[in-house]
Design an enzyme around this catalytic site. Sequence first.
Site, short mmCIF file in Angstrom:
data_model
loop_
_atom_site.label_atom_id
_atom_site.label_comp_id
_atom_site.label_asym_id
_atom_site.label_seq_id
_atom_site.Cartn_x
_atom_site.Cartn_y
_atom_site.Cartn_z
CG HIS A 365 32.10 59.62 31.08
ND1 HIS A 365 32.81 60.73 31.98
CD2 HIS A 365 33.20 59.56 30.02
CE1 HIS A 365 33.76 61.29 31.38
NE2 HIS A 365 34.28 60.71 30.19
CE LYS A 556 22.11 67.53 39.24
NZ LYS A 556 23.59 67.05 39.33
NE ARG A 557 22.77 63.54 30.56
CZ ARG A 557 22.75 62.44 30.83
NH1 ARG A 557 21.64 61.47 30.39
NH2 ARG A 557 23.57 61.77 31.69
CE LYS A 562 22.50 63.51 35.04
NZ LYS A 562 23.79 63.68 35.58
CB THR A 664 31.50 68.39 36.41
OG1 THR A 664 30.47 68.60 35.20
CG2 THR A 664 32.60 67.35 36.15
CE LYS A 668 30.86 72.65 35.48
NZ LYS A 668 29.91 71.99 34.35
#
Length: 820
Positions: A365, A556-557, A562, A664, A668
């Site tokens: 991952h 998100k985290r 990110k 993901t 969504k």
Amino acid sequence: MSESAQFTSAIDHSVPGLKKLIKNHLKFSLARDTQTASRRDWWLATSKAAQSLIIERMIATQTAHHRTNAKRVYYFSLEFLMGRLFSNSLYSAGIFDEIELALQEMGLDTETLRKEEYDMALGNGGLGRLAACFLDSLATLDLPAVGYGIHYQYGLFKQEFRNGHQVELPDAWLTYGTPWEIVRPEHSTEVQVFGQVENVFDDRGNYVPRWTGGKKILGVPYDIPIPGFGTNTVNFLRLWESRAPEEFDFEAFNRGGYGEAVREKNVSETISKVLYPNDKTESGKELRLVQQYFFVACSLRDIFRRFRKDNEAWEDFPEKVAIQLNDTHPAIAIVELLRLFHDEYGMAWEKAWSIVTKTFAYTNHTLLPEALEKWSVPLFQKVLPRHLQLIFEINKRHLEQVEAKWPGDVHRKRVLSIIEEGHVQMVRMAHLSVVGSFSVNGVAALHTQLLKAELFPEFDEMFPGKFNNKTNGITPRRWLLACNPRLSTLISKKIGTGWERDLDKLRGLEQYANDPDFQSEFMAVKHANKVDLARIIKTQIGISVNPAALFDVQIKRLHEYKRQHLNLLHILALYRRLLQNPDLDIAPRVFIFSAKAAPGYDLAKCIIKAINSVGTHINADKRINDRLKVVFLPNYRVSLAQRIVPAADLSEQISTAGKEASGTGNMKLALNGALTIGTLDGANVEIREEVGEENIFICGMTVEEVTALVKKGYRPHDFYMANEELRAVVDWIGSNYFTPDEPGCLRMLCDNLIYNDPFLVLADFQSYSDSHKLVDAAFKDKPRWAKMAIMNTARMGKFSSDRTIGQYASEIWKLDPVKV
């Protein structure tokens, strides 16, 4: 009722029958009457009514699997981010409409009751949520499966903001219990940790190592039924809770030592106490390794028990058992299975290792080297001394194969070794996972390509064909049907039902993308969802936002790669432009963040503080006339995501190219009609292929450009000096302007950007900023935006987790469905 296979239920599914069932549970399970029952009592009674039907199907499912001696897949994951189960259970049981009517007739409604449920927060982020989606798809596709994890008493943590700073509080999701789980003490199992290895003679006169001493821990399983949608299959998730084999030391108690009498119990229960202990400390590292071993050791014994019920020959084990490792957290299972066969069942090494390597498959991952798990040899020696011996033997035999393939190549041996040499030897769990598995898969096409070319090129060369891609997916049952009932209803009205199990059917919406009436209906749904979210924002954090504004979402985290701080720099640039040109024609925007930072991740927590401080300042500035708002909703979790996702107009997917494995959240948000602004990273690449270049906003460098810049020598200070607007906003953050009461508290972020910037934020700023101008122009063109949003929803069929799991089943596990 959903259509289903031939199955006769003993439960009355009619509205009167369900009303009676709910009232019976209220009376006989909860000892309440209809006059004194609280909303929570009604929620529990309704949940138990749904669970009755689900358990009936679960028993039939397990009977069918046992009768056919079916091959099962066992999904090992340290995280399962299940969220709330109420609505999904009603949909999957096929009784959502009937329950809604039954509750209405009793003066209640499902929306009010579902708020009584506490999120089952047994995960950190995408990894755990993916595992939950996969369980849903496995059951929906009638695939025999069991999930295995840990029954954490506390989830990740409950997040609050104090003066803009993240504060972590215990996430006690189990305080009031849950109606969904079933404790199975009869299947408890005992495992060993610590101790030492002694060489002894066995009963055949051979000198063998024996693991002795140490500490025993009891694993008690809790089962959560996982119903499929539109089918009778109900699989289950088995979570292990740690307990002491002896609850109480009477001898110590009689001596007057109460603390001593319960000490062993307290120490043992710590193992399943909390998700992800802070591993900055040695004790945190030790606990985390013990957690990982505890749950896989319990699970393997459970699998053995189930296998031996219907099979005798160990050679048949891989024909009946496939174990999927969700990242490296469960990798010690490879060594434990070898130990069980070799040490406890006396199987020859070659035979045992052959069975092991035909049983395990590994999902990678991450491409971040620092995120690949390693454990020090001294820690392994302390916690799992016998396993360390076996790892060294596995590595020795593995390196003999390397030598045979590349004689005398010391470099390849060093790169391919499971043991990393250094001041302290380290066990590389990703290397162990690759060596001990028959399949290694990435989770997006780009990720798998980079996995083979950059992270594990030597392994790919050594094991040709072992690496494969399985692009991630999401379950449309939770991430459209349950979370966005308005849009689900509109879709079914337009193209009929069936898309819930075959997401490709959403392509039927394409023919209406240019239809002004459908565009109006589609955007009216979006607006209603935005009104709902605006109400939540006002209630939770007291900020009023305009539902007509563009809702720009990054949820998100919180991690540097990110790049929430890239988003923040653009917000500041927009704010500065408005201050310098009050007549600037831009669409009003609401920037919505929600994220948790790891407790020990100081820079990530600094980014949270920066967003909150800047947001507080912008939200209070009357000069910009509410054209910008910044919202950071605390305590990000599945149930909150289910409210944000349907309301999003724009989805921020801006990780540095080559760093995000898949994502993901991008799926969504797009499925619910949000347009993506993103880099060509992870699954964004495939989303662009599906929705079309004209329906997505791509920005930033490509993987090749990132690689070339880093190779040349990236100097963030050069970008900082070359761009006046960028320099101004970075300096603005670094000043005390937004934090006058805490001078210097954002300096860490400013210095990181100018002098380090490992994820190339400054290099991508201009491209990102330019893309946002295109977003602004598109949003002002209402018919164009509506068409783009509809096309995103219509073309997301590929990203159903049903497709992903179907590929795992046929291409990796060789698993056949079993109809109930």
